[in-house]
Design an enzyme around this catalytic site. Structure first.
Site, PDB file in Angstrom:
ATOM      1  N   ARG A   1       0.839  -1.190   0.000  1.00 36.48           N
ATOM      2  CA  ARG A   1       0.000   0.000   0.000  1.00 36.48           C
ATOM      3  C   ARG A   1       0.876   1.243   0.000  1.00 36.48           C
ATOM      4  O   ARG A   1       1.841   1.338   0.754  1.00 36.48           O
ATOM      5  CB  ARG A   1      -0.925   0.018   1.232  1.00 36.48           C
ATOM      6  CG  ARG A   1      -2.074  -0.995   1.176  1.00 36.48           C
ATOM      7  CD  ARG A   1      -3.119  -0.577   0.151  1.00 36.48           C
ATOM      8  NE  ARG A   1      -4.311  -1.387   0.229  1.00 36.48           N
ATOM      9  CZ  ARG A   1      -4.563  -2.431  -0.537  1.00 36.48           C
ATOM     10  NH1 ARG A   1      -3.670  -2.826  -1.418  1.00 36.48           N
ATOM     11  NH2 ARG A   1      -5.695  -3.092  -0.420  1.00 36.48           N
TER      12      ARG A   1
ATOM     13  N   GLU B   1      -2.173   7.892  -9.403  1.00 38.12           N
ATOM     14  CA  GLU B   1      -1.837   7.149 -10.610  1.00 38.12           C
ATOM     15  C   GLU B   1      -2.646   7.708 -11.780  1.00 38.12           C
ATOM     16  O   GLU B   1      -3.813   8.051 -11.595  1.00 38.12           O
ATOM     17  CB  GLU B   1      -2.145   5.650 -10.418  1.00 38.12           C
ATOM     18  CG  GLU B   1      -1.334   5.013  -9.293  1.00 38.12           C
ATOM     19  CD  GLU B   1      -1.722   3.565  -9.017  1.00 38.12           C
ATOM     20  OE1 GLU B   1      -2.656   3.058  -9.682  1.00 38.12           O
ATOM     21  OE2 GLU B   1      -1.103   2.934  -8.149  1.00 38.12           O
TER      22      GLU B   1
ATOM     23  N   HIS C   1       1.697  -0.498 -11.061  1.00 39.70           N
ATOM     24  CA  HIS C   1       0.685  -1.280 -10.342  1.00 39.70           C
ATOM     25  C   HIS C   1       0.415  -2.614 -11.037  1.00 39.70           C
ATOM     26  O   HIS C   1      -0.727  -3.003 -11.268  1.00 39.70           O
ATOM     27  CB  HIS C   1      -0.612  -0.482 -10.207  1.00 39.70           C
ATOM     28  CG  HIS C   1      -1.335  -0.747  -8.919  1.00 39.70           C
ATOM     29  ND1 HIS C   1      -1.944   0.240  -8.185  1.00 39.70           N
ATOM     30  CD2 HIS C   1      -1.538  -1.897  -8.217  1.00 39.70           C
ATOM     31  CE1 HIS C   1      -2.502  -0.278  -7.102  1.00 39.70           C
ATOM     32  NE2 HIS C   1      -2.271  -1.577  -7.110  1.00 39.70           N
TER      33      HIS C   1
END
Length: 349
Positions: A261, A290, A310
């Site tokens: 995280r 993002e 990611h």
């Protein structure tokens, strides 16, 4: 029993249908399927970020969902918000099956108040993230991406950020695992093949470990002694676990890896530690904002930091296998056994 299954662009309704129907030990007399969110993965990334930062109640629910849950015994979801509004309509609901490790999209407190069990599935992408973590470790310590970029730019590069302090093989390394849940345990199993040593910090883990190669230590001791520090914890509240003081504790030859995280790490402090040589390198797959750009993240452009967008859990297996895994745990619940990753076991069955 009736099941309402809400898929999305990652775990689709069709994946849920195959998983539910393939698990013959627990069958439903009525199943309704819905699609939540947007059909573009890039747009869904924004929805994921909204969910992970606490804004799940602001998201639109699929049309007809509130009516469908009125007589549902089980809800299966992935990213769809299970809000108090949904739960107020679901008068018969006994079980929420969430096909992910986080529960930010579920009002767990409201479920518990209504005696509704919530089961999670952090194992659904655990192997994918563990494989990716090992890849990032090798990539960062052995300069794989940096070498590739240099060759593609016409350079035969001989010196890297870690050249002066010498590049070590994994068998020389002590791996520090912060958190020892499903992902970290798989990272541990995979890295054992490299003959690494391990320091583990997890106040909640009560299982056994091979004491010849690993030991549990306080976080401060792990930070001060590990050569590679990999974050695998997930805090229930949004708070910084690793900031300026923690990076100062690390060796100046240490590498930091984050596939967990973003909110648990002060990336400004990490960037400063990388720039000043307080630590050797880092590899990061998760971010507060993002897509990542130079304008919104201080890690972009640093030569001693590998950034990926990611990708950790993004395999077909991690999505398609999850619904059947959840059905197995649902069977345990209805048969009186204890499922894995039961978030609120204090409820009465």
């Amino acid at each position: 029993m009736k099941c309402v299954a809400i898929g999305d662009n990652f775990i689709t309704p069709d994946m849920m249908k195959k998983g539910i129907e393939s698990y013959s030990y627990l069958s439903f007399s009525n199943i309704e399927y819905f699609f939540f969110g947007l059909h573009s993965r890039s747009e869904m990334r924004h929805i994921v970020k909204v969910i992970e930062t606490g804004g799940f109640e602001s998201l639109d629910l699929p049309e007809g969902l509130l009516e469908a849950v009125e007589d549902a015994d089980v809800i299966m979801c992935h990213l769809c918000p299970i809000t108090k509004k949904v739960l107020e309509r679901a008068k018969k609901l006994k079980l929420v099956l969430c096909n992910r490790g986080g529960h930010e999209n579920i009002d767990v407190e409201a479920c518990t108040e209504r005696n509704i069990a919530v089961l999670l599935n952090p194992s659904h992408n655990a192997n994918a993230v563990a494989e990716f973590t090992v890849g990032l470790i090798l990539n960062e310590t052995r300069n794989i991406t940096r070498s590739n970029i240099a060759i593609n730019n016409g350079e035969w590069r001989e010196k890297y950020p870690n050249t002066a302090t010498q590049i070590h093989e994994m068998c020389d390394m002590t791996i520090g695992l912060i958190g020892f849940g499903a992902v970290a345990q798989l990272v541990y199993e995979k890295l054992k093949a490299f003959n690494c040593r391990f320091l583990i910090s997890d106040p909640f883990y009560s299982g056994k470990i091979n004491k010849n190669i690993a030991k549990f230590v306080p976080l401060e001791q792990l930070l001060e002694n590990a050569d590679i520090i990999s974050l695998h914890a997930r805090l229930s509240r949004k708070s910084i676990l690793l900031g300026e003081n923690e990076f100062k504790r690390m060796k100046n030859t240490a590498y930091f890896i984050n596939t967990a995280r973003s909110y648990m790490v002060d990336y400004n402090a990490l960037a400063d530690a990388l720039k000043t040589g307080e630590i050797m390198g880092a590899a990061v797959d998760v971010f507060d904002v993002e897509p990542v750009t130079k304008d919104n993240n201080p890690l972009v452009g640093l030569d001693n930091c590998t950034l990926t967008n990611h990708r950790g859990g993004d395999t077909i297996n991690s999505y398609s296998d999850s619904p059947a895994m959840m059905m197995k745990e649902a069977q345990k619940f209805f048969e009186g056994d204890t499922p894995k990753f039961w978030l609120n076991p204090s409820i009465k069955r």
